[in-house]
Design a protein around this motif. Sequence first.
Motif, mmCIF file in Angstrom:
data_model
loop_
_atom_site.group_PDB
_atom_site.id
_atom_site.type_symbol
_atom_site.label_atom_id
_atom_site.label_comp_id
_atom_site.label_asym_id
_atom_site.label_seq_id
_atom_site.Cartn_x
_atom_site.Cartn_y
_atom_site.Cartn_z
ATOM 1 N N PRO A 173 0.829 -1.214 0.000
ATOM 2 C CA PRO A 173 0.000 0.000 0.000
ATOM 3 C C PRO A 173 0.856 1.254 0.000
ATOM 4 N N ASN A 174 0.438 2.243 -0.755
ATOM 5 C CA ASN A 174 1.181 3.496 -0.850
ATOM 6 C C ASN A 174 0.587 4.524 0.101
ATOM 7 N N SER A 175 0.754 4.268 1.398
ATOM 8 C CA SER A 175 0.284 5.230 2.392
ATOM 9 C C SER A 175 1.197 6.448 2.349
ATOM 10 N N ILE A 176 0.823 7.475 3.082
ATOM 11 C CA ILE A 176 1.554 8.740 3.005
ATOM 12 C C ILE A 176 3.023 8.559 3.376
ATOM 13 N N ASN A 177 3.323 7.760 4.384
ATOM 14 C CA ASN A 177 4.715 7.536 4.782
ATOM 15 C C ASN A 177 5.140 6.071 4.615
ATOM 16 N N HIS A 178 4.381 5.311 3.822
ATOM 17 C CA HIS A 178 4.673 3.904 3.526
ATOM 18 C C HIS A 178 4.659 3.015 4.776
ATOM 19 N N SER A 179 4.118 3.494 5.868
ATOM 20 C CA SER A 179 4.027 2.661 7.068
ATOM 21 C C SER A 179 2.645 2.740 7.715
ATOM 22 N N THR A 180 1.920 3.800 7.429
ATOM 23 C CA THR A 180 0.581 3.948 7.991
ATOM 24 C C THR A 180 -0.405 3.075 7.225
ATOM 25 N N PRO A 181 -1.188 2.263 7.910
ATOM 26 C CA PRO A 181 -2.175 1.429 7.206
ATOM 27 C C PRO A 181 -3.194 2.295 6.469
ATOM 28 N N ILE A 182 -3.722 1.761 5.386
ATOM 29 C CA ILE A 182 -4.776 2.460 4.676
ATOM 30 C C ILE A 182 -6.117 1.814 5.024
ATOM 31 N N ASP A 183 -7.166 2.573 4.899
ATOM 32 C CA ASP A 183 -8.501 2.083 5.221
ATOM 33 C C ASP A 183 -9.116 1.389 4.014
ATOM 34 N N LEU A 184 -9.620 0.178 4.242
ATOM 35 C CA LEU A 184 -10.340 -0.567 3.213
ATOM 36 C C LEU A 184 -11.800 -0.693 3.629
ATOM 37 N N SER A 185 -12.662 -0.556 2.658
ATOM 38 C CA SER A 185 -14.074 -0.814 2.897
ATOM 39 C C SER A 185 -14.480 -2.011 2.037
ATOM 40 N N VAL A 186 -15.052 -3.041 2.683
ATOM 41 C CA VAL A 186 -15.454 -4.255 1.984
ATOM 42 C C VAL A 186 -16.942 -4.487 2.223
ATOM 43 N N THR A 187 -17.683 -4.607 1.143
ATOM 44 C CA THR A 187 -19.131 -4.836 1.225
ATOM 45 C C THR A 187 -19.485 -6.058 0.397
ATOM 46 N N THR A 188 -20.255 -6.954 0.964
ATOM 47 C CA THR A 188 -20.702 -8.151 0.262
ATOM 48 C C THR A 188 -22.217 -8.117 0.136
ATOM 49 N N THR A 189 -22.696 -8.281 -1.084
ATOM 50 C CA THR A 189 -24.129 -8.320 -1.346
ATOM 51 C C THR A 189 -24.480 -9.683 -1.930
ATOM 52 N N PHE A 190 -25.352 -10.429 -1.259
ATOM 53 C CA PHE A 190 -25.777 -11.738 -1.754
ATOM 54 C C PHE A 190 -26.935 -11.541 -2.735
ATOM 55 N N ASP A 191 -26.684 -11.918 -3.987
ATOM 56 C CA ASP A 191 -27.667 -11.681 -5.036
ATOM 57 C C ASP A 191 -28.646 -12.849 -5.215
ATOM 58 N N THR A 192 -28.076 -14.052 -5.375
ATOM 59 C CA THR A 192 -28.918 -15.210 -5.693
ATOM 60 C C THR A 192 -28.349 -16.461 -5.037
ATOM 61 N N MET A 193 -29.215 -17.317 -4.535
ATOM 62 C CA MET A 193 -28.771 -18.628 -4.075
ATOM 63 C C MET A 193 -28.849 -19.586 -5.265
ATOM 64 N N ILE A 194 -27.694 -20.176 -5.613
ATOM 65 C CA ILE A 194 -27.618 -21.044 -6.789
ATOM 66 C C ILE A 194 -27.917 -22.498 -6.422
ATOM 67 N N SER A 195 -27.376 -22.952 -5.311
ATOM 68 C CA SER A 195 -27.567 -24.356 -4.913
ATOM 69 C C SER A 195 -27.515 -24.489 -3.401
ATOM 70 N N LEU A 196 -28.097 -25.590 -2.901
ATOM 71 C CA LEU A 196 -28.078 -25.880 -1.475
ATOM 72 C C LEU A 196 -28.022 -27.397 -1.312
ATOM 73 N N ASP A 197 -26.913 -27.865 -0.710
ATOM 74 C CA ASP A 197 -26.713 -29.305 -0.504
ATOM 75 C C ASP A 197 -26.591 -29.534 1.005
ATOM 76 N N TYR A 198 -27.704 -30.037 1.621
ATOM 77 C CA TYR A 198 -27.694 -30.249 3.067
ATOM 78 C C TYR A 198 -26.693 -31.334 3.462
ATOM 79 N N ALA A 199 -26.644 -32.395 2.687
ATOM 80 C CA ALA A 199 -25.784 -33.524 3.045
ATOM 81 C C ALA A 199 -24.318 -33.107 3.030
ATOM 82 N N ALA A 200 -23.940 -32.403 2.001
ATOM 83 C CA ALA A 200 -22.531 -31.994 1.874
ATOM 84 C C ALA A 200 -22.241 -30.694 2.612
ATOM 85 N N LYS A 201 -23.292 -30.083 3.145
ATOM 86 C CA LYS A 201 -23.149 -28.811 3.852
ATOM 87 C C LYS A 201 -22.504 -27.755 2.958
ATOM 88 N N LYS A 202 -23.044 -27.664 1.723
ATOM 89 C CA LYS A 202 -22.530 -26.693 0.768
ATOM 90 C C LYS A 202 -23.656 -25.771 0.311
#
Length: 302
Positions: A173-202
């Motif tokens: 990361p190219n922070s101001i002094n190359h040592s300060t951590p940068i802030d990340l924002s991570v967002t996850t949006t679940f759109d569609t359920m494709i499959s569901l396998d109870y036996a395999a727990k998937k």
Amino acid sequence: MMERRQLDQIIFIFIIFSFVRVAHADNYTIRGMNLPAMNFNSSEIFTCDAGITRCTGNMNRQITKTTIDKDSTWNLTDVNNPNSIILQMSQGQSIIGTRNWTVPTKQPAQGPQQETKILLNFHNCSSDQFPCEDGSCVDILARCNYTAECGDRSDEDSCARLSLSDGYLTTAPNSINHSTPIDLSVTTTFDTMISLDYAAKKLGLRLTLTISWRDPGLSFNNLQTVSRANTLQPTEWNEIWHPELVFNNTQNRDSTSSMSSANSLVVVERISTTPEADDPTTLIKNAIYKGIDNIIVQENIR
């Protein structure tokens, strides 16, 4: 009776004067002067006459026009040494816009005279305008907006979005002094359920993963208010540092780097409302925005 006549004369003179447009000289500047040996100050302002046959700079430079047999030549000289030509232009009938200027050199002892060519843009655009190659001026915020504003379409040329600072790192990361951590924002949006396998727990899901951050090591050129107009191309994406997220609980231990570029979109969200001042020694003007003030957004569909 005498007072009425005098009043009529005053009114008549005022009406005549109100329709007279007082002529004034235009102020011009030169872009692209990047020859250090010339010791030229790019902030010099030239005041020109109506025919642009003579322009006087506020830092002791002047431009004069000479015409011989209908061929015109403009010479840039020092006011205190007008016989020593610094730059010369004889292309076309006007110096307005982007022109090829010549830097004369002294005749060498042997061989032909060597000359240096340099492209310069002589214009009278304001600081919030873009000087087109043809000499006209358009709003700088319209630069690289996928719609030509200049008659010669020069506002849509050289539209790379990225500028990397000296010593830019792609491995950290190219922070101001190359040592300060940068802030990340991570967002996850679940759109569609494709499959569901109870036996395999998937559980199979289609999701959208959005990551955003600021990079102080970058600057951006000509950002638009609509983020999708600021899309980074794959070649630009490969030039910058970007975070990698690894999903340990997925079947193939997927990561953001393994996601297909066809399912990814990287844009820059413009937060700044006013661009920074650019370097007038570059020929083509850009609206510059700091990386620390604007946000890179990576959107992955999985």
